[in-house]
Motif scaffolding. Structure first.
Motif, PDB file in Angstrom:
ATOM      1  N   THR A   4       0.808  -1.223   0.000  1.00  0.00           N
ATOM      2  CA  THR A   4       0.000   0.000   0.000  1.00  0.00           C
ATOM      3  C   THR A   4       0.843   1.275   0.000  1.00  0.00           C
ATOM      4  OG1 THR A   4      -0.099  -0.118   2.404  1.00  0.00           O
ATOM      5  CG2 THR A   4      -1.960  -1.077   1.210  1.00  0.00           C
ATOM      6  N   GLY A   5       2.072   1.213   0.552  1.00  0.00           N
ATOM      7  CA  GLY A   5       2.928   2.404   0.651  1.00  0.00           C
ATOM      8  C   GLY A   5       2.499   3.325   1.776  1.00  0.00           C
ATOM      9  N   THR A   6       1.453   2.954   2.513  1.00  0.00           N
ATOM     10  CA  THR A   6       0.951   3.787   3.608  1.00  0.00           C
ATOM     11  C   THR A   6       1.763   3.510   4.875  1.00  0.00           C
ATOM     12  OG1 THR A   6      -0.619   2.013   4.004  1.00  0.00           O
ATOM     13  CG2 THR A   6      -1.433   3.914   2.777  1.00  0.00           C
ATOM     14  N   MET A   7       1.660   4.428   5.847  1.00  0.00           N
ATOM     15  CA  MET A   7       2.350   4.166   7.108  1.00  0.00           C
ATOM     16  C   MET A   7       1.626   4.760   8.307  1.00  0.00           C
ATOM     17  SD  MET A   7       5.762   6.536   6.924  1.00  0.00           S
ATOM     18  CE  MET A   7       6.310   6.099   8.584  1.00  0.00           C
ATOM     19  N   MET A   8       1.914   4.161   9.450  1.00  0.00           N
ATOM     20  CA  MET A   8       1.353   4.646  10.709  1.00  0.00           C
ATOM     21  C   MET A   8       2.342   5.642  11.306  1.00  0.00           C
ATOM     22  SD  MET A   8       0.233   2.090  13.739  1.00  0.00           S
ATOM     23  CE  MET A   8      -1.055   1.131  13.046  1.00  0.00           C
ATOM     24  N   LYS A   9       1.824   6.696  11.931  1.00  0.00           N
ATOM     25  CA  LYS A   9       2.709   7.691  12.555  1.00  0.00           C
ATOM     26  C   LYS A   9       3.446   7.074  13.747  1.00  0.00           C
ATOM     27  CE  LYS A   9      -0.355  11.590  12.339  1.00  0.00           C
ATOM     28  NZ  LYS A   9      -1.563  11.287  12.850  1.00  0.00           N
ATOM     29  N   VAL A  10       4.597   7.637  14.066  1.00  0.00           N
ATOM     30  CA  VAL A  10       5.396   7.077  15.164  1.00  0.00           C
ATOM     31  C   VAL A  10       4.634   7.136  16.491  1.00  0.00           C
ATOM     32  CG1 VAL A  10       7.553   7.299  16.470  1.00  0.00           C
ATOM     33  CG2 VAL A  10       7.562   7.535  13.993  1.00  0.00           C
ATOM     34  N   GLU A  11       3.876   8.211  16.709  1.00  0.00           N
ATOM     35  CA  GLU A  11       3.090   8.307  17.968  1.00  0.00           C
ATOM     36  C   GLU A  11       2.120   7.129  18.066  1.00  0.00           C
ATOM     37  OE1 GLU A  11       4.165  10.924  15.828  1.00  0.00           O
ATOM     38  OE2 GLU A  11       2.224  11.949  15.863  1.00  0.00           O
ATOM     39  N   ASP A  12       1.528   6.760  16.917  1.00  0.00           N
ATOM     40  CA  ASP A  12       0.580   5.642  16.931  1.00  0.00           C
ATOM     41  C   ASP A  12       1.296   4.307  17.149  1.00  0.00           C
ATOM     42  OD1 ASP A  12      -1.550   7.316  16.614  1.00  0.00           O
ATOM     43  OD2 ASP A  12      -1.543   7.203  14.439  1.00  0.00           O
ATOM     44  N   LEU A  13       2.493   4.203  16.571  1.00  0.00           N
ATOM     45  CA  LEU A  13       3.273   2.975  16.804  1.00  0.00           C
ATOM     46  C   LEU A  13       3.577   2.838  18.288  1.00  0.00           C
ATOM     47  CD1 LEU A  13       5.996   3.028  13.971  1.00  0.00           C
ATOM     48  CD2 LEU A  13       4.032   1.505  14.125  1.00  0.00           C
TER      49      LEU A  13
END
Ligand code: PMP
Length: 363
Positions: free
Chosen positions: A163-172
């Motif tokens: 997908t090329g999408t990513m989760m923000k570091v805060e969410d990780l």
């Protein structure tokens, strides 16, 4: 007569299907199906491999100390003793699964996740649980909602392929903090270099925040060393000790060791690759959106235009093949209306965009 039978869960495992080749084509094939580096490997890595070729009659160091120390130094990791190297990061996926999950256990990943997680789970007899995505992403809450007492591993590629999408570091971080302690959190950073050096440091630091997290990386993408099969991971001590019980003593070959050490120190090559990718990723997303092919913002080295229907995506794929252009059909990832196109050389990118302009004008 009894026949030789595979274990029942192996018989049920469907193999991973790689990007493939164009059959029967002659002339230059534009390869945009496997997210490889269009610049090839670092020239310094090629030199190092040539020198190492003289020494291949000698087994490599089974501890791979020099390579692990070089990786640690280049990536700001204080303890090289918590780095493992592997034959591609695929091997890390398999070995972690083998260590932590078997029949009756669950392995969790998102709906359109990298398909090796499924192959590895099934081939070890574990159950797979997929978290549904909205707009090509699954939030931390949706992932947490899918965790059960049986969940042993959560694999999350960030950025995700395809997908090329990513989760923000805060969410990780929130996800990491909220996961119950019996779940191993594997952050797959195969495309991390394409985000930013800051992001690389942030996912490295996740490993030190809690004892449940492993970061996986590869030399196949920005380092241009896909054929050398070299990956690595940074992990807590306790997981390292478990992992080392089953890692083969010579799982990485000597040429890959030499190439990896040279490449990870070649900042000029890595910066050039990162900048080229950032420039062309934006140009390709803009051009595809302008053609009426909605393309989500990508954080990796590929883009994922939507053709509106699987018939049209298949027709576009066939059309590109007649032009000797190979891209990736992603129906197997549950995305049949899209095609994944790697960022290639400037010339190859122009060619694929021109071909798609032609296709969309007539289809
Ligand atoms: N993780 C992700 C998300 C990938 O896309 C890939 C390669 N397609 C891998 C891991 C495996 O890479 P390799 O085995 O070449 O290191």
């Amino acid at each position: 007569m009894t026949r030789i039978q595979p274990l029942p869960h192996i018989a049920l495992t469907k193999p991973y299907v790689p990007g493939g080749k164009l059959k029967g084509s002659t002339g230059h094939v534009i390869m945009l199906a496997s997210n490889e580096n269009p610049f090839g490997p670092s020239p310094k890595a090629v030199e190092a491999m040539k020198a190492a070729a003289e020494e291949v009659h000698i087994y490599p160091d089974p501890e791979y100390r020099a390579l692990r120390e070089t990786i640690a130094e280049a990536t700001g990791i204080a303890e090289a003793s918590r780095i493992v190297v592997s034959s591609g990061s695929d091997e890390i996926i398999h070995l972690l699964t083998q260590c932590y999950a078997g029949p009756g256990d669950e392995i969790l990943f998102t709906e359109h996740a990298f398909s090796m997680y499924r192959v590895s789970a099934l081939s070890h007899g574990a159950e797979t649980v997929t978290v549904p995505e909205t707009d090509l992403t699954a939030g931390a809450n949706a992932i947490l909602g899918a965790v059960t007492d049986k969940t042993k591993i959560l694999f999350l590629a960030n950025p995700n392929n395809p997908t090329g999408t990513m989760m923000k570091v805060e969410d990780l971080e929130r996800l990491q903090d909220s996961l119950p302690p019996h779940v191993l959190f594997v952050v797959d950073g195969a495309y991390a270099e394409y985000v930013s050096p800051d992001y690389e440091a942030q996912i490295r630091d996740l490993v030190d925040r809690r004892a449940n997290t492993v970061m996986m990386r590869t030399f196949s993408k920005i380092h241009g060393l896909a054929a050398m099969r070299l990956g690595w991971a940074y992990m807590p001590d306790e997981i390292m000790q478990t992992f080392q019980r089953i890692r083969g003593p010579f799982n990485v070959n000597g040429l890959a060791v030499a190439a990896g050490m040279a490449s990870i120190q070649d900042e000029e090559f890595l910066t050039k690759s990162r900048e080229h990718n950032a420039e062309w990723r934006t140009k390709m997303m803009d051009a595809l959106n302008a053609m009426g092919l909605p393309t989500p913002p990508s954080h990796a080295n590929f883009v994922l235009p939507d053709f509106g229907s699987s018939e049209r995506a298949d027709a576009a794929n066939e059309f590109l093949k007649t032009r000797n252009i190979l891209v990736r059909a992603v129906g197997g990832y549950g995305l049949p209306t899209r095609l994944r196109i790697s960022v290639g050389s400037a010339e190859d990118n122009e060619t694929v965009l021109a071909a798609l302009r032609e296709f969309t004008a007539s289809h």
